[in-house]
Design an enzyme around this catalytic site. Structure first.
Site, PDB file in Angstrom:
ATOM      1  N   CYS A 334       0.801  -1.367  -0.032  1.00  0.00           N
ATOM      2  CA  CYS A 334      -0.025   0.216   0.049  1.00  0.00           C
ATOM      3  C   CYS A 334       0.776   1.345  -0.167  1.00  0.00           C
ATOM      4  CB  CYS A 334      -1.047  -0.019   1.344  1.00  0.00           C
ATOM      5  SG  CYS A 334      -0.447  -0.911   2.769  1.00  0.00           S
ATOM      6  N   ARG A 363       7.135 -11.045   5.283  1.00  0.00           N
ATOM      7  CA  ARG A 363       6.613 -10.806   6.527  1.00  0.00           C
ATOM      8  C   ARG A 363       7.400 -11.916   7.593  1.00  0.00           C
ATOM      9  NH1 ARG A 363       0.457  -9.837   6.007  1.00  0.00           N
ATOM     10  NH2 ARG A 363       0.486  -8.196   4.803  1.00  0.00           N
ATOM     11  N   GLN A 381       0.825 -11.095  -3.390  1.00  0.00           N
ATOM     12  CA  GLN A 381      -0.555 -10.897  -3.349  1.00  0.00           C
ATOM     13  C   GLN A 381      -0.980 -10.578  -4.469  1.00  0.00           C
ATOM     14  OE1 GLN A 381       0.180  -7.905  -0.287  1.00  0.00           O
ATOM     15  NE2 GLN A 381      -1.234  -8.914   1.344  1.00  0.00           N
ATOM     16  N   ASP A 383      -2.782  -7.966  -5.159  1.00  0.00           N
ATOM     17  CA  ASP A 383      -2.957  -6.677  -4.281  1.00  0.00           C
ATOM     18  C   ASP A 383      -3.466  -5.682  -5.062  1.00  0.00           C
ATOM     19  OD1 ASP A 383      -3.353  -5.395  -2.173  1.00  0.00           O
ATOM     20  OD2 ASP A 383      -1.240  -4.923  -1.791  1.00  0.00           O
ATOM     21  N   HIS A 385      -5.079  -1.424  -4.899  1.00  0.00           N
ATOM     22  CA  HIS A 385      -5.835  -0.156  -4.051  1.00  0.00           C
ATOM     23  C   HIS A 385      -6.543   0.785  -4.810  1.00  0.00           C
ATOM     24  CE1 HIS A 385      -2.286  -1.800  -1.975  1.00  0.00           C
ATOM     25  NE2 HIS A 385      -3.012  -1.456  -0.864  1.00  0.00           N
ATOM     26  N   LYS A 465     -12.147  -4.247   8.081  1.00  0.00           N
ATOM     27  CA  LYS A 465     -12.062  -5.011   6.621  1.00  0.00           C
ATOM     28  C   LYS A 465     -13.313  -5.991   6.750  1.00  0.00           C
ATOM     29  CE  LYS A 465      -8.793  -8.202   8.838  1.00  0.00           C
ATOM     30  NZ  LYS A 465      -7.354  -8.802   8.834  1.00  0.00           N
ATOM     31  N   HIS A 511      -8.224  -1.183   0.122  1.00  0.00           N
ATOM     32  CA  HIS A 511      -7.223  -2.227   0.115  1.00  0.00           C
ATOM     33  C   HIS A 511      -8.055  -3.526  -0.193  1.00  0.00           C
ATOM     34  CE1 HIS A 511      -4.002  -0.195   2.617  1.00  0.00           C
ATOM     35  NE2 HIS A 511      -5.185   0.309   3.060  1.00  0.00           N
TER      36      HIS A 511
END
Length: 635
Positions: A334, A363, A381, A383, A385, A465, A511
Site C-alpha cells: 500500500c 513478513r 498478493q 493486491d 488499492h 475489513k 485495500h
RNA sequence: GCCGCUAUAGCUCAGGGGUAGAGCGCAUCAUUGGUAAUGAUGAGGCCGGUGGUUCAAUUCCACCUAGCGGCACCA
C-alpha cells in the site's frame, strides 16, 4: 398444575413439578432410556431438573443433532474426572465442546505424555462403565469460590470470582468430581457411550493470553456411537491424503527447506499453476478497470515510519542495511501504491483509480505460525488499492465483491465465509474516522445482502475489513480475499486529488485482494481439487504414449501437434507396459492420457483415457486435439 | 514466540552403544506387452547440525535448526 406441551401438540397435565425424565417415561420406557436432556421453552435442561411451570417440552435423544454438543461436553467432564483421579495434583480449568469433539485445559507441572493419554482414556472408559449419576447443584458464588480455593483449584476459583457476587451458580457432581458448569448434562456418565477417543495434547495459554502461563490442553473427539467415531477417523485419514504439503511433494509442485524456512521453492509444475492463475487474474482485473503496476521490494524505513508500519510491525519486517541506511523488504504494497498515486496530479474525474500489483511481500512470521503454503514468510498478493471518494465506497465494494464471487466460482468454491472485522485496540486514526469507515463498509455489504459474521476488534490498524474465508481439507479456516477500508494511510502519506471546487481533497483508499496470496490460495486449491486440477490449470494436461515402441514416431508427432496448439503435453516413450504407464500417470493426476497403438497410428486416431474414468474413447486425432484445446481454455 | 512430539536412502518407514535395513522410486540388462505394478541385477546414507558422556555415539544427554499438532500472532 403443570401443563407440558409436546412438539406434536400433545398436552400432558401433572399435579406438581415434573422432570423431563418423568414425562419421557410416561410417553414410553424406550424414550426414557434414550433421553439425554430436554428442551424446556427453548432452553436445554437436565433430564432430572424439576419443571414447575407450564412449558413447551421436547426430548433430546442421542440421535438428535443437539445431542452431539451435550455428549461432547460430558466427554470433557469425564476427561477431567479421569485426570483428577489419575493425577490428583492437577488443577482443572475449562473444557468445552468444540467442532467434532471437546477439550479440557489442565494445569500440571509435568507434561502429559502419549502414554498418559492412553491411561486417561482407559480411565474414562471405566468412569463410563461406573455410570455415575451427574447431579446438578445450585451454589452461591462465594461458597463456590471458597470451596474450590480450599481444594487448591485456583483457576476454577478465579473463573467463579469473575461471576457477579449475587449470582447463583451451578455445579455438576459426578462421583467424586465436581465442576462449575452451566449445563445441562446427561443424567449419568454411562450415557456417554463408547464413541469417544482422546486425540492429542497441546499447549494453550490460560485465558487465551500469551502473557499468561501455558496450560496443557487434551483434545478428544466424541460421537453418539463407535461407528460414527470410526467414520470420523476415516474422514480425517482421507483428508490427510489431500493435504497440500503431501500432494505438493508427491506431484513435485514445490518444496521448502531449512535455509529459507517459510519461503516456497516453486518447481515447474507448481509454477505452471501459479502462472495460469496469475494470467487469469490479470485478465479479470483489466476487465474490471484496474491498472497494473510494479513497485520496489526494498524501501527505506522512512516510508514505513511515515505509514505507521514501522511502529506496529517492525518486529515482523525483514531489514537490510546499505550505505548506513536501513531498508525494509516490503511487507505490504500500500505505501508504494500511494507513492505512485502521489506522482500524479489526480482529478476527481480520475476516481475511482484502481492500482493493482502482483506484489511480492516478505513478513517475518513467528516460527510457530508457519504452515505449508498457507502461512509463509514470502508470498505474492493479487493486491490492489482503489482510490476513491467516500460516496464511491459502496459502488466500489459492490464491484469488488462481484469480481471476487466470479473468481471463486470459476475455481469451484461455494462455501465462502465472510467476516466483518471492526476497530482493533491498537489503531491509527480518530474515532470519528473509524465510525465513518465502519458505517460505510457495513452499509455497502448490507446493500448487497451478503451473510457475514462479526469479528469484533479484528480490523487492520488503519481500517475495518471484510475477510473472505475458505476452509482447508481438515476444516481449518484461512483468510483469502479481503477488502479493507482506509482513511488513515492517505492522510499519513498525504494523498490528495483535486475536486470540483479546485481544492485538494483526501481520497479514501480500499485495500483489496481476491486470492489473498497466491501461495495460500494455491494451497487451498490443491486440497480443494485433491490435485485433480481442471484442464486449464493442470501442470501437464496430456501425456501421449504408445502401446509398443513401434508407435514412437506417431506419439512424437501427436505430442508436437498438441504442443503447437498450446497444450502442455509430455510423451512417455519408456519401455514399459501400458498398464504400468496408465497407473503411473493416473497417480500423477494427469487429466488425459492419449494412447496410440498400431491401429491408431495407421488410422490417424487416438485413444483417450481421462483421469477418474476407466473408459477409453477413440477419436480422430484432429477432433481430439480440437476438443482438448476447447476444454483447456481458462474460464 | 510458547507447550509437546519428530528428524535414518529421492519417498514412506523399520532398527539400535560396536559407523545400517525394507518397500516404492532410480540405473543397467532382458522383455514389445491394448488401459492402474514384467522379471533379473545394481547403485544409492557424515542416521538434521554443534557440543558432551563413553574405549566406542546414528543410538544416551544438552543446545541449535527445521518440520508436525495445538496455543498466541496474522498489516
Amino acid at each position: 398444575m403443570v401443563q407440558i406441551t409436546l412438539p406434536d401438540g400433545n398436552i400432558r397435565d401433572y399435579d406438581g413439578p415434573v422432570t423431563g425424565l418423568q414425562v419421557a417415561q410416561d410417553i414410553g420406557p424406550g424414550l426414557a432410556k434414550a433421553a439425554l436432556a430436554v428442551v424446556v421453552n427453548g432452553e436445554q435442561w437436565d433430564l432430572t431438573r424439576d419443571i414447575t411451570t407450564d412449558a413447551d417440552l421436547s426430548i433430546i435423544t442421542r440421535k438428535d443433532e443437539d445431542a452431539l454438543e451435550l455428549l461432547r461436553h460430558d466427554a470433557a467432564h469425564v476427561l477431567a474426572e479421569a485426570v483428577k483421579e489419575l493425577y490428583p495434583e492437577t488443577q482443572v480449568t475449562i473444557g468445552p465442546a468444540i467442532e467434532n469433539g471437546f477439550y479440557y485445559d489442565f494445569a500440571r507441572p509435568e507434561p502429559f505424555t502419549p502414554d498418559d493419554l492412553e491411561k486417561i482414556e482407559a480411565r474414562m472408559k471405566e468412569i463410563v462403565a461406573r455410570d455415575e449419576d451427574i447431579v446438578r447443584e445450585v451454589w452461591s458464588r462465594d461458597d463456590a469460590v471458597k470451596f474450590f480455593r480450599d481444594m487448591g483449584e485456583e483457576y476454577k476459583a478465579e473463573i467463579i470470582s469473575d461471576i457477579p457476587a449475587e449470582q447463583d451458580i451451578t455445579l455438576y457432581r459426578q462421583g467424586d468430581f465436581i465442576d462449575l458448569c452451566r449445563g445441562p448434562h446427561l443424567p449419568s456418565t454411562g450415557k456417554l457411550g463408547d464413541g469417544f477417543k482422546l486425540t492429542k495434547v497441546a499447549g494453550a495459554y490460560w485465558r487465551g493470553d500469551s502473557n499468561n502461563e501455558m496450560l496443557q490442553r487434551i483434545y478428544g473427539t466424541a460421537w453418539p456411537d463407535k461407528k460414527q467415531l470410526k467414520a470420523y477417523l476415516n474422514r480425517l485419514e482421507e483428508a490427510e491424503k489431500r493435504d497440500h504439503r503431501r500432494l505438493g511433494r508427491e506431484l513435485d509442485l514445490f518444496h521448502f527447506q531449512e535455509e529459507a524456512a517459510g519461503m516456497p521453492f516453486w518447481h515447474p509444475h507448481g509454477w505452471t499453476i501459479y502462472q495460469e492463475i496469475q494470467t487469469y487474474i490479470q485478465r479479470k482485473q483489466r476487465e474490471y478497470g484496474y491498472k497494473e503496476i510494479k513497485t520496489p521490494q526494498l524501501v527505506d524505513r522512512k516510508l514505513w515510519e511515515q505509514s505507521g508500519h514501522w511502529d506496529k510491525f517492525r518486529e515482523h519486517m525483514y531489514t537490510s542495511e546499505s550505505d548506513e541506511r536501513v531498508f525494509a523488504l516490503k511487507p505490504m504494497n500500500c505505501p508504494c501504491h500511494i507513492e505512485v498515486f502521489n506522482r500524479w496530479q489526480v482529478s476527481y474525474r480520475d476516481l475511482p483509480l484502481r492500482l493493482a500489483e502482483f506484489g511480492s511481500c516478505h513478513r517475518y512470521e513467528p516460527s510457530g505460525a508457519l504452515h505449508g503454503l498457507m502461512r509463509v514468510r514470502s508470498f505474492v498478493q493479487d493486491d490492489a488499492h482503489i482510490f476513491c471518494r467516500e460516496d464511491q465506497i459502496t459502488s466500489e465494494t459492490e464491484n469488488f465483491i462481484k469480481m471476487l464471487l466470479e473468481v471463486y466460482e470459476d475455481f469451484g468454491f461455494e462455501d465462502i465465509k465472510i467476516k466483518f472485522s471492526d476497530r482493533p485496540e491498537m489503531r491509527a486514526g480518530d474515532d470519528d474516522v473509524w465510525d465513518r469507515a465502519e458505517a460505510d463498509l457495513k452499509s455497502a455489504i448490507d446493500k448487497l445482502g451478503l451473510d457475514y459474521t462479526l469479528n469484533p476488534g479484528e480490523g487492520a490498524f488503519y481500517g475495518p475489513k471484510l475477510e473472505f474465508v475458505l476452509t482447508d481439507t481438515i476444516g481449518r479456516d484461512w483468510q483469502c480475499g479481503t477488502l479493507q477500508l482506509d482513511f488513515v494511510l492517505p492522510e499519513r502519506l498525504d494523498a490528495t486529488y483535486i475536486a470540483e471546487d479546485g481544492q485538494k481533497h483526501r481520497p479514501v483508499m480500499l485495500h483489496r485482494a481476491v486470492l489473498g496470496s497466491f501461495e495460500r490460495f494455491i494451497g487451498i486449491l490443491i486440497e480443494h481439487y485433491a490435485a485433480r486440477f481442471p484442464l486449464w490449470l493442470a501442470p501437464v494436461q496430456v501425456v501421449v504414449t504408445g502401446i509398443t515402441s513401434d508407435q514412437d514416431d506417431y506419439v512424437r508427432d501427436v505430442a508436437a501437434k498438441l504442443r503447437k496448439a498450446g497444450i502442455r503435453v509430455e510423451t512417455d516413450l519408456r519401455n514399459e507396459k501400458i498398464n504400468y504407464k496408465i497407473r503411473e500417470h493416473s497417480h500423477a493426476k494427469i487429466p488425459a492420457i492419449f494412447v496410440a497403438g498400431n491401429r491408431e497410428a495407421s488410422e490417424q486416431t487416438i485413444t483417450i483415457r481421462r483421469l477418474g474414468s476407466k473408459n477409453q474413447e477413440t477419436l480422430d486425432l484432429s477432433d481430439a486435439i480440437h476438443s482438448i484445446i476447447e476444454e483447456a481454455k481458462a474460464p
